[in-house]
Enzyme design. Sequence first.
Site, short mmCIF file in Angstrom:
data_model
loop_
_atom_site.label_atom_id
_atom_site.label_comp_id
_atom_site.label_asym_id
_atom_site.label_seq_id
_atom_site.Cartn_x
_atom_site.Cartn_y
_atom_site.Cartn_z
N LYS A 1 0.85 -1.19 0.00
CA LYS A 1 0.00 0.00 0.00
C LYS A 1 0.88 1.22 0.00
O LYS A 1 2.03 1.18 0.44
CB LYS A 1 -0.88 0.02 1.27
CG LYS A 1 -2.10 0.91 1.13
CD LYS A 1 -3.25 0.15 0.52
CE LYS A 1 -4.51 0.95 0.48
NZ LYS A 1 -5.69 0.08 0.25
N1 GLU Z 1 -7.43 0.10 -3.04
C1 GLU Z 1 -8.18 -1.09 -3.28
C2 GLU Z 1 -8.22 -1.95 -2.03
O1 GLU Z 1 -8.07 -1.46 -0.93
C3 GLU Z 1 -7.72 -1.84 -4.52
C4 GLU Z 1 -6.27 -2.24 -4.55
C5 GLU Z 1 -5.81 -2.80 -5.89
O2 GLU Z 1 -6.62 -2.91 -6.81
O3 GLU Z 1 -4.63 -3.09 -5.99
O4 GLU Z 1 -8.48 -3.12 -2.09
#
Ligand code: GLU
Length: 431
Positions: A121
């Site tokens: 993240k």
């Molecule tokens: N931000 C989204 C989540 O928290 C998607 C992450 C992604 O597609 O890599 O799952």
Amino acid sequence: MSRQVLTTAPIPSYLQPEGLGPWGIYLQQVDRVLPYLGELARWADTLRRPKRALIVDVPIHMDDGRIVHFEGYRVQHNTSRGPGKGGVRFHQDVTLSEVMALAAWMSIKNAAVNVPFGGAKGGVRVDPKQLSLGELERVTRRYTSEIGIIIGPHKDIPAPDVNTNEQVMAWMMDTYSMNEGATATGVVTGKPLDLGGSLGRREATGRGVFTVGQAAAQRIGLDVAQSRVAVQGFGNVGGVSARLFAQAGARVVAVQDHSGTVYREAGLDIPALQAHAARHGGVAGFAPAEALTVDQFWDVECDILIPAALEAQITEANAGRIRARMILEGANGPTTPLADDILHERNVLVVPDVIANAGGVTVSYFEWVQDFSSYFWSEDEINARLVRIMQEAFAAIWQVAQDHKVSLRTATYIVACQRILHARALRGLYP
Ligand code: GLU
């Protein structure tokens, strides 16, 4: 000379939970799964320490001529099962500790739906509402360039999250590609369609929330078409979920966003509310609807409550008041462990984030596969595959919860942590 008994290095200060912030919540969730991991528990410290955490300085020229520095992060929590994968958020409250938790939840989520990714993240501590479009682009490009040393189509693949969108992904893809000297569409997902994005990606998280919600409702004998739904957050997750529930015949009785809370017992007209929010920057002032205070939202009588905003919204302070049969977590980390316990005692089913909102990353996986094969699927094909993966993953988790008599969250952690730690054990330690 006698040999010293060596022990694992003490937990460094940046890995200490800041009170019961998101990282502290995640660590408690891990503690709850340990008794179910058997032999694999010897690898459990892997889950408590991110593989890599990068802090970057993000200086940009502001439109008024000043140079302003922002702080950015990219955390790769675990890559045992594949490259890091997870979104990037721009928010004034982002911290390293929060990003570590969000990265860890991505590891769990990706393993829970069995897509071949680890968890990562990123975030920048900035309020994007205060930036011009040009400033937003410069923040995005500088941040991307700084984390460029650890991301890549085979290393770690960012995606949208809170306050980031297709345009931000286009800038990230371009910046990375310019630095590499070759267009690398597979470095991010959630891109515009014309840059290798996937049909259905924008709606995928909401569609997954709806799919898992339907499956869970069926298990507890709740008819979605007769249900009342309350939604916190009206962005990409809350907005799409609300629309799909309304289309299925549910009454969406309350919606809360940063601007306010609107309530209508007969059900809100979701497309009209979305048009209103687009015009006025939020749901506040929507008619016909009653305005509620921020706190009154938690007293709304409903069947399905969907927190789809930020972390730690359902705590021991409001969990006792919630009048829903099911909490369907669209957001990441909206419920604290103490609130989980209260809800469990009150027989409110909590469908955890790490399965409920996994639809986004599932279609991100499809996007990444399509980019590598340069062959793009139809929207029907994407939605059908998404629904199948989500239903199968939910059914397996439901069964584990029944077998072990544990909450759905612990069941999801059992399935996911076993996959992660099994991969870890098979790979072994290098060197
Ligand atoms: N931000 C989204 C989540 O928290 C998607 C992450 C992604 O597609 O890599 O799952």
